[in-house]
Design an enzyme around this catalytic site. Structure first.
Site, mmCIF file in Angstrom:
data_model
loop_
_atom_site.group_PDB
_atom_site.id
_atom_site.type_symbol
_atom_site.label_atom_id
_atom_site.label_comp_id
_atom_site.label_asym_id
_atom_site.label_seq_id
_atom_site.Cartn_x
_atom_site.Cartn_y
_atom_site.Cartn_z
ATOM 1 N N ASP A 58 0.755 -1.011 -0.055
ATOM 2 C CA ASP A 58 0.107 -0.042 -0.013
ATOM 3 C C ASP A 58 0.722 1.317 0.065
ATOM 4 O O ASP A 58 2.004 1.273 0.394
ATOM 5 C CB ASP A 58 -0.939 -0.087 1.229
ATOM 6 C CG ASP A 58 -1.777 -1.168 1.244
ATOM 7 O OD1 ASP A 58 -2.127 -1.776 0.098
ATOM 8 O OD2 ASP A 58 -2.428 -1.558 2.399
HETATM 9 N N1 URA Z 1 -1.233 -6.015 3.798
HETATM 10 C C1 URA Z 1 -1.616 -4.666 3.905
HETATM 11 O O1 URA Z 1 -2.589 -4.459 4.295
HETATM 12 N N2 URA Z 1 -0.991 -3.775 3.201
HETATM 13 C C2 URA Z 1 0.216 -3.829 2.556
HETATM 14 O O2 URA Z 1 0.660 -2.985 2.028
HETATM 15 C C3 URA Z 1 0.448 -5.383 2.431
HETATM 16 C C4 URA Z 1 -0.327 -6.438 3.144
#
Ligand code: URA
Length: 240
Positions: free
Chosen positions: A106
């Site tokens: 993310d």
């Molecule tokens: N899980 C998440 O919620 N975000 C990420 O960036 C990676 C795994």
């Protein structure tokens, strides 16, 4: 394979820039089949010829593999009209190699992100059938409990319909804010955040610390990168 310029072959290993390759060649330190080649723009077939630099055989890498220590604020995409992508963190020369992120983090997630231009191996590593572990460090609001760990281990069904495979939750510190290590074998959208939110412990901070048994290189600054070593790439090949 087709012949390529020596400086290009040397730069593909990540050990030398093209300029350094030129300098080494000028000094007579680059040999092709035992003969010094003083001009790095000369072409050779890296698979058919033995190339040595300073007496050491050059291990030609047809593909580029990079480990990036992703900072928050960058999208795991190759291009995006809405903001900076992880490719913006790489030098121009690498941006020209058609690298793409192996999976996504993310925008606000930090840590280990692999980038490559080797599509087949990357897709194998991402395939849910291969069970490649991804490990995260997280800080959450609320007190993590053994019941949370049991729910992760069992495989959670989230209210939004997502059915998760069994996952690891190791509590590092429990309190009004808690810290934990989460291990996933799959990579669904926002998965760590969704699983922890479903337990009433929203994520405050998330960092990937390991993927496919490769640890985040702590010598890398946030936003820093390095090439994977030949041994690390070989390890990835053996995993799939
Ligand atoms: N899980 C998440 O919620 N975000 C990420 O960036 C990676 C795994």
């Amino acid at each position: 394979m087709a012949k390529q310029r020596l400086d290009k072959i040397m730069a593909a290993t990540g050990r030398w820039s093209r300029r350094e390759a030129g300098e080494l060649a000028r000094r007579g330190q680059v040999l092709v089949d035992g003969v010094a080649v003083h001009d790095a723009s000369a072409k050779a077939d890296p698979e058919a010829s033995e190339i040595t630099v300073n007496g050491e055989p050059l291990h030609y890498q047809a593909f580029t593999w990079v480990m990036l220590n992703k900072p928050a604020g960058y999208l795991s995409a190759t291009e995006d009209g809405r903001g900076a992508t992880v490719l913006d963190l790489l030098p121009k020369e690498l941006q020209r190699r058609n690298l793409f992120p192996v999976g996504r983090l993310d925008k606000d997630t930090e840590g280990l992100l692999l980038l490559t231009n080797e599509g087949v191996l990357a897709h194998m590593l991402l395939s849910p059938r291969r069970h490649i572990d991804k490990v995260y460090y997280t800080r959450v609001a609320g007190c993590l409990t053994p019941e949370d760990c049991a729910a992760f281990a069992e495989g959670m069904s989230l209210g939004d319909g997502l059915r998760c495979q069994p996952a690891g939750l190791e509590i590092l510190r429990a309190g009004t804010e808690s810290e934990a290590r989460v291990t996933l074998r799959e990579g669904k959208f926002h998965q760590v955040k969704r699983m922890l939110a479903a337990r009433g412990k929203p994520v405050l901070y998330l960092e990937r610390v390991q993927m496919a048994e490769l640890d985040l290189d702590r010598t890398l600054s946030r936003g820093g990168f390095r090439f994977l070593t030949a041994k690390e790439v070989e390890h990835l090949r053996k995993l799939v």
